[in-house]
Design an enzyme around this catalytic site. Sequence first.
Site, PDB file in Angstrom:
ATOM      1  N   HIS A  52       0.861  -1.195   0.000  1.00 18.78           N
ATOM      2  CA  HIS A  52       0.000   0.000   0.000  1.00 18.78           C
ATOM      3  C   HIS A  52       0.892   1.238   0.000  1.00 18.78           C
ATOM      4  O   HIS A  52       1.674   1.433   0.932  1.00 18.78           O
ATOM      5  CB  HIS A  52      -0.913   0.006   1.228  1.00 18.78           C
ATOM      6  CG  HIS A  52      -1.878  -1.138   1.243  1.00 18.78           C
ATOM      7  ND1 HIS A  52      -3.117  -1.086   0.636  1.00 18.78           N
ATOM      8  CD2 HIS A  52      -1.775  -2.394   1.766  1.00 18.78           C
ATOM      9  CE1 HIS A  52      -3.737  -2.248   0.807  1.00 18.78           C
ATOM     10  NE2 HIS A  52      -2.942  -3.060   1.477  1.00 18.78           N
ATOM     11  N   LEU A  53       0.769   2.051  -1.039  1.00 22.91           N
ATOM     12  CA  LEU A  53       1.621   3.243  -1.141  1.00 22.91           C
ATOM     13  C   LEU A  53       0.882   4.526  -0.773  1.00 22.91           C
ATOM     14  O   LEU A  53       1.505   5.568  -0.605  1.00 22.91           O
ATOM     15  CB  LEU A  53       2.233   3.342  -2.542  1.00 22.91           C
ATOM     16  CG  LEU A  53       3.247   2.240  -2.877  1.00 22.91           C
ATOM     17  CD1 LEU A  53       3.759   2.372  -4.302  1.00 22.91           C
ATOM     18  CD2 LEU A  53       4.425   2.250  -1.900  1.00 22.91           C
ATOM     19  N   ARG A  54      -0.445   4.476  -0.690  1.00 25.56           N
ATOM     20  CA  ARG A  54      -1.267   5.598  -0.157  1.00 25.56           C
ATOM     21  C   ARG A  54      -1.350   6.846  -1.038  1.00 25.56           C
ATOM     22  O   ARG A  54      -2.012   7.804  -0.646  1.00 25.56           O
ATOM     23  CB  ARG A  54      -0.796   6.019   1.234  1.00 25.56           C
ATOM     24  CG  ARG A  54      -0.741   4.900   2.252  1.00 25.56           C
ATOM     25  CD  ARG A  54      -2.100   4.311   2.551  1.00 25.56           C
ATOM     26  NE  ARG A  54      -2.042   3.372   3.659  1.00 25.56           N
ATOM     27  CZ  ARG A  54      -2.741   2.252   3.715  1.00 25.56           C
ATOM     28  NH1 ARG A  54      -3.562   1.919   2.733  1.00 25.56           N
ATOM     29  NH2 ARG A  54      -2.649   1.457   4.747  1.00 25.56           N
ATOM     30  N   ASP A 144      -8.618  -5.244  -2.426  1.00 23.06           N
ATOM     31  CA  ASP A 144      -8.016  -5.463  -1.106  1.00 23.06           C
ATOM     32  C   ASP A 144      -8.364  -4.362  -0.099  1.00 23.06           C
ATOM     33  O   ASP A 144      -8.335  -3.175  -0.407  1.00 23.06           O
ATOM     34  CB  ASP A 144      -6.508  -5.571  -1.206  1.00 23.06           C
ATOM     35  CG  ASP A 144      -5.865  -5.759   0.149  1.00 23.06           C
ATOM     36  OD1 ASP A 144      -6.179  -6.758   0.809  1.00 23.06           O
ATOM     37  OD2 ASP A 144      -5.090  -4.881   0.567  1.00 23.06           O
ATOM     38  N   HIS A 171      -9.132 -10.469  -1.315  1.00 23.04           N
ATOM     39  CA  HIS A 171      -9.058 -10.287   0.140  1.00 23.04           C
ATOM     40  C   HIS A 171     -10.215 -11.119   0.683  1.00 23.04           C
ATOM     41  O   HIS A 171     -11.369 -10.705   0.606  1.00 23.04           O
ATOM     42  CB  HIS A 171      -9.203  -8.792   0.449  1.00 23.04           C
ATOM     43  CG  HIS A 171      -9.402  -8.465   1.901  1.00 23.04           C
ATOM     44  ND1 HIS A 171      -8.551  -7.624   2.583  1.00 23.04           N
ATOM     45  CD2 HIS A 171     -10.356  -8.825   2.781  1.00 23.04           C
ATOM     46  CE1 HIS A 171      -8.979  -7.504   3.833  1.00 23.04           C
ATOM     47  NE2 HIS A 171     -10.081  -8.213   3.980  1.00 23.04           N
ATOM     48  N   HIS A 224      -2.874 -12.400   1.643  1.00 24.71           N
ATOM     49  CA  HIS A 224      -2.621 -12.610   3.081  1.00 24.71           C
ATOM     50  C   HIS A 224      -3.377 -13.782   3.734  1.00 24.71           C
ATOM     51  O   HIS A 224      -4.237 -13.580   4.594  1.00 24.71           O
ATOM     52  CB  HIS A 224      -2.865 -11.338   3.880  1.00 24.71           C
ATOM     53  CG  HIS A 224      -4.033 -10.472   3.465  1.00 24.71           C
ATOM     54  ND1 HIS A 224      -5.304 -10.953   3.336  1.00 24.71           N
ATOM     55  CD2 HIS A 224      -4.098  -9.162   3.138  1.00 24.71           C
ATOM     56  CE1 HIS A 224      -6.110  -9.976   2.974  1.00 24.71           C
ATOM     57  NE2 HIS A 224      -5.401  -8.875   2.837  1.00 24.71           N
ATOM     58  N   ASP A 297       2.084  -6.815   2.468  1.00 20.09           N
ATOM     59  CA  ASP A 297       0.898  -6.054   2.889  1.00 20.09           C
ATOM     60  C   ASP A 297       1.339  -4.812   3.662  1.00 20.09           C
ATOM     61  O   ASP A 297       0.689  -4.407   4.642  1.00 20.09           O
ATOM     62  CB  ASP A 297      -0.087  -6.903   3.700  1.00 20.09           C
ATOM     63  CG  ASP A 297      -1.469  -6.257   3.772  1.00 20.09           C
ATOM     64  OD1 ASP A 297      -1.689  -5.204   3.148  1.00 20.09           O
ATOM     65  OD2 ASP A 297      -2.336  -6.809   4.477  1.00 20.09           O
ATOM     66  N   HIS A 301       0.243   3.809   8.130  1.00 14.79           N
ATOM     67  CA  HIS A 301      -0.859   4.621   8.659  1.00 14.79           C
ATOM     68  C   HIS A 301      -0.290   5.807   9.427  1.00 14.79           C
ATOM     69  O   HIS A 301       0.707   5.657  10.145  1.00 14.79           O
ATOM     70  CB  HIS A 301      -1.751   3.799   9.582  1.00 14.79           C
ATOM     71  CG  HIS A 301      -2.632   2.835   8.850  1.00 14.79           C
ATOM     72  ND1 HIS A 301      -3.607   3.240   7.968  1.00 14.79           N
ATOM     73  CD2 HIS A 301      -2.665   1.484   8.853  1.00 14.79           C
ATOM     74  CE1 HIS A 301      -4.221   2.173   7.463  1.00 14.79           C
ATOM     75  NE2 HIS A 301      -3.664   1.094   7.974  1.00 14.79           N
TER      76      HIS A 301
HETATM   77  O1  DOR Z   1      -4.492  -4.575   7.652  1.00 14.45           O
HETATM   78  C1  DOR Z   1      -4.850  -4.207   6.556  1.00 14.45           C
HETATM   79  N1  DOR Z   1      -4.575  -2.983   6.099  1.00 14.45           N
HETATM   80  N2  DOR Z   1      -5.569  -5.043   5.794  1.00 14.45           N
HETATM   81  C2  DOR Z   1      -6.133  -4.648   4.653  1.00 14.45           C
HETATM   82  O2  DOR Z   1      -6.764  -5.443   4.014  1.00 14.45           O
HETATM   83  C3  DOR Z   1      -6.009  -3.245   4.196  1.00 14.45           C
HETATM   84  C4  DOR Z   1      -4.816  -2.634   4.749  1.00 14.45           C
HETATM   85  C5  DOR Z   1      -4.770  -1.145   4.592  1.00 14.45           C
HETATM   86  O3  DOR Z   1      -5.052  -0.622   3.503  1.00 14.45           O
HETATM   87  O4  DOR Z   1      -4.396  -0.465   5.562  1.00 14.45           O
HETATM   88 ZN    ZN Z   2      -3.471  -5.070   1.798  1.00 11.11          ZN
END
Ligand code: DOR
Ligand code: ZN
Length: 419
Positions: A52-54, A144, A171, A224, A297, A301
């Site tokens: 995830h690069l956001r 996902d 997912h 996952h 994964d 955050h």
């Molecule tokens: O823990 C997770 N974070 N599981 C996911 O399926 C999405 C991901 C996220 O985008 O933060």
């Molecule tokens: Zn993910």
Amino acid sequence: MAYLLKGVSILGAEPTDLYIADGVISAPVENAEVVDAAGLVALPGLVDVHTHLREPGREDAETVETGSRAAALGGYTAVCAMANTSPVADTAGVVEQVWRLGREAGLVDVQPIGAVTVGLAGKQMAELGAMASSAANVRIFSDDGFCVADPKLMRRALEYVKAFDGVIAQHAEEHRLTEGAQMHEGEVSTRLGLTGWPAVAEEAIIARDVLLAEHVGSRLHVCHVSTAGSVEVLRQAKARGVRVTAEVTPHHLLLTDELAAGYDPVFKVNPPLRTRSDVEALRKALLDGVIDVVATDHAPHAVQDKECEWAHARPGMLGLETALPIVLSIYGPQWELIADRMSRAPARIAGLTGHGGDLTVGSPANLTLVDPSARRVVDPSELASRSRNTPYAGMTLPGRIVATFLRGEATVLDGKAVK
Ligand code: DOR
Ligand code: ZN
């Protein structure tokens, strides 16, 4: 720039000299910059099928550039960027934007994943064909973060991607069984009084989806995988010849639900950390090939989304900069296994032909150099990711990534990012 990796051990073999020139592993050349690689192991550049690069949308948590730097420092030369950005990567425009940002950063190949459904809402199929034929050349599609719950939509998506050998990465989460869930459903959740996420919610969807993939004759990838029961469903499907591949994360290979007892949200993740016996089954499944790849994964955050009450914290953990050390801590120097599960197989699943190759003359010089004898304490403040939510803070892990090369250019040297 040409390089001579002096005294390097390719996948644990006897030390040799390896030359890099013009973007490929080459025959000896003059004027190469010498890298003292005595005691270092060369691996094909790692490939992550789940990052995830956001960006776009949550650049406060990660950008394509900061995530790419974290990846390079972790030994990666390619990452597949998940579609749950804001806006969602459900059009050719957004996947091309992510792809372009990756090119501009120039630290790893960023291969965008496209959403299966518009806005990840699970109602209407996204423009898979337009994303596939865009400059981003999308081959993996995933919602996902959410499960493609509707079996008819899932079937249609599988049918659609078959034409261009695409893959649907699911997912697996039966949402009706995980409403309000905070952690794995079991003894620990009962003790803590938290609503549980039962293993069957994952296993039921995988069972359904392997049947759909078998019916359609299309490729399914399971994100996952976290339970022993899922491993058994996959084992049976593979024995029948279903075109299914699966990934496991470093955290599901190492950590257990006991960690929720401290209510530190750094351990909150989806799917949740499971039990010791699940961990054992996952470790074995990766060894025997029922699980094909390790995928991070990597889920950065922002502080305010993670350092709050457990119930309100977002699920997810950083992974790119610690994945190889975690795998080394579990499996030891099994270089063939590591090269297969972290480079060759993920490159094959993602269709990234320049990656996951043999380190032989003429091959693209996508590789990483590891010092297996070094041990490092994970210090969140030293991570290149823009976020800090690593569950491994303070742990001493084996293996230091000394250098990474992307098409012959160093992205990491001396353990530091080159740019
Ligand atoms: O823990 C997770 N974070 N599981 C996911 O399926 C999405 C991901 C996220 O985008 O933060
Ligand atoms: Zn993910």
